[in-house]
Design a protein around this motif. Structure first.
Motif, PDB file in Angstrom:
ATOM      1  N   TRP A  71       0.977  -1.138   0.012  1.00  0.00           N
ATOM      2  CA  TRP A  71      -0.154   0.006  -0.094  1.00  0.00           C
ATOM      3  C   TRP A  71       0.705   1.466  -0.104  1.00  0.00           C
ATOM      4  O   TRP A  71       2.015   1.239   0.334  1.00  0.00           O
ATOM      5  N   GLU A 113       0.303   6.161   4.307  1.00  0.00           N
ATOM      6  CA  GLU A 113       0.116   5.676   5.835  1.00  0.00           C
ATOM      7  C   GLU A 113      -0.694   6.504   6.874  1.00  0.00           C
ATOM      8  O   GLU A 113      -1.269   7.416   6.148  1.00  0.00           O
ATOM      9  N   ARG A 114      -1.085   5.814   7.637  1.00  0.00           N
ATOM     10  CA  ARG A 114      -2.288   6.630   8.322  1.00  0.00           C
ATOM     11  C   ARG A 114      -1.950   6.818   9.906  1.00  0.00           C
ATOM     12  O   ARG A 114      -2.767   6.596  10.775  1.00  0.00           O
ATOM     13  N   THR A 137      -6.259   4.701   2.319  1.00  0.00           N
ATOM     14  CA  THR A 137      -5.337   3.886   1.552  1.00  0.00           C
ATOM     15  C   THR A 137      -5.499   3.721   0.043  1.00  0.00           C
ATOM     16  O   THR A 137      -4.545   3.630  -0.624  1.00  0.00           O
ATOM     17  N   TYR A 191      -6.350  -2.840  -1.552  1.00  0.00           N
ATOM     18  CA  TYR A 191      -6.364  -1.217  -1.350  1.00  0.00           C
ATOM     19  C   TYR A 191      -6.600  -1.167  -2.778  1.00  0.00           C
ATOM     20  O   TYR A 191      -5.946   0.142  -3.253  1.00  0.00           O
ATOM     21  N   PRO A 239      -1.886  -0.374   7.446  1.00  0.00           N
ATOM     22  CA  PRO A 239      -1.745   1.076   7.974  1.00  0.00           C
ATOM     23  C   PRO A 239      -2.483   1.097   9.270  1.00  0.00           C
ATOM     24  O   PRO A 239      -2.330   2.410  10.047  1.00  0.00           O
TER      25      PRO A 239
END
Length: 426
Positions: free
Chosen positions: A92, A95-96, A122, A159, A337
């Motif tokens: 992916w 980022e979170r 994402t 994703y 994430p």
């Protein structure tokens, strides 16, 4: 002329075989004590498979005339099977970390999801990323997992949600499978979320009519190899009926069923998985008593994810109930994430403390049972003659240190070995 071998590991304080009788999984009381040899040596052949394991002096006599590409003195150290991570989302972009702050301030997973964050955030970033970018970050993540002792990892798409991005992710996973040393089980997870502008039924129809036939075709040409099919079966995502249709269609096309169920709401996903002959169901925080019994009977493994319950402050899955009912319990990091953890030793530690598993149960869950969840326990997940030489060596006098020293795996793990070849040395 004496034949050569790839690797000799000599005179280890402990060799944790996990299984010694060719078991495909450990359930009920079998996981409470593991097969362990003291003062033992191990030989891996040039084909990457384990040739011999036994008392150090016996192995020394038996192989005294033989040559080895590499010998490692394991005096005072412990040898364990390479760890198996049965559930990850490692490909992916986007980022979170900002969402972690929101969760700490009290937002729930579904609050963030419905506000366009979570998986949707994402997905946007992954759709925009190039294949090369995705491969580079994925390769680094696999490297981190491997340094924490993982030698076989399940890797999901999911994703993309549209066919183009899902295929991009699966090509990245396929490239890693061919080029890198860590073993990979590839999972198509196009039903990870309902794409914007579609109803769950429309999304399911698209997957069944377009995505799965395309995967079948790419599989036939040898372009992309996919092992498993996954759906996020959850209230507000895919209901039981959509989940059943997608999973059955995947199974009919030769994929193993391995899906997300009963995480945030009781959905009867455990019962569905047992009925469909699923290899594994992940999460199961909200699984019913009936679902747990059905999974035990069907030999459908439970992939429990202690990191997610910990991170989202969910109620813990009922590992003890599952173990007591005879369910095959496996573990995964759920690296993604939302739960940024590469380390199966940390996952085992959390499983012991928060889910009340014993250390032998947790190690079995991160080796033979995780391999079973991926349909690979005939070749992976234990140290037995004829199995793949995927091994870790830790600098400790007892194997339990790998779980006891939480966050300490960087210091403990001295070697990681895949198919008898050293792929990491501290």
């Amino acid at each position: 002329m004496a034949s050569g071998h790839r690797l000799l590991l000599e005179n280890a304080r402990q060799v944790v075989l996990v299984c010694a009788g060719g078991e495909r999984f450990l359930a009920r009381g079998a996981g409470r004590s593991l097969a362990v040899l003291e003062g033992a040596s191990l030989v891996v052949g040039t084909d990457g498979l384990i040739k011999a394991i036994g008392p150090a002096d016996t192995i020394q006599r038996q192989f005294s005339e033989e040559t080895f590409e590499e010998r490692i003195d394991c005096s005072g150290k412990c040898i364990l099977p390479g760890l198996v991570d049965a559930h990850t989302h490692p490909v992916w972009a986007g980022e979170r970390v900002h969402e972690f702050a929101m969760k700490l301030a009290g937002a729930t997973y579904m609050d963030i999801h419905q506000a366009g964050g979570g998986i949707n955030f994402t997905v946007e970033h992954t759709r925009q990323a190039s294949e090369e970018e995705l491969f580079r970050s994925f390769e680094q993540r696999l490297q981190c997992m491997m340094r924490a002792g993982t030698t076989l990892v399940e890797c999901k798409s999911g994703y993309g949600l549209d066919l183009e991005t899902e295929l991009k992710m699966l090509r990245v996973i396929e490239r890693a499978r061919r080029e890198l040393d860590v073993g990979i089980s590839a999972t198509y997870c196009g039903a990870h979320s309902v794409p914007k502008g579609k109803t769950p039924t429309e999304a399911a129809d698209d997957i069944i009519s377009n995505h799965l036939p395309k995967l079948k075709e790419l599989g036939r040409n040898g372009e992309i190899h996919v092992d498993n099919i996954d759906v996020f079966c959850e209230k507000g995502v895919f209901d039981l009926d959509c989940t059943r249709r997608i999973l059955q269609c995947g199974k009919d096309r030769g994929l193993q069923i391995n899906f997300h169920g009963d995480e945030l709401h009781p959905m009867k996903a455990a019962e569905l998985g047992a009925e469909l002959g699923a290899q594994a169901i992940s999460h199961l925080e909200e699984a019913s008593d009936e679902g747990i019994v059905a999974m035990a009977t069907a030999r459908c493994s439970a992939v429990l994810l202690p990191t997610t319950a910990y991170m989202l402050r969910l109620k813990q899955p009922r590992a003890r109930k599952m173990l007591d009912e005879g369910v095959i319990v496996a573990l995964g990091s759920d690296f993604n994430p939302n739960a940024y953890c590469f380390s199966m030793p940390v996952v085992m530690h959390l499983a012991c403390v928060n889910m009340r598993m014993s250390m032998p149960e947790a190690l079995a869950a991160a080796t033979i049972n995780a391999a079973y969840a991926l349909g690979k326990s005939h070749t992976h997940g234990s140290l037995e003659v004829g199995k793949q030489g995927d091994i870790i060596i830790i600098n400790a006098s007892r194997w339990e240190h790998l779980i006891y020293q939480f966050g300490g795996h960087h210091e403990l793990i001295e070697y990681v070995i895949a198919k008898g070849k050293v792929i990491y040395k501290k």
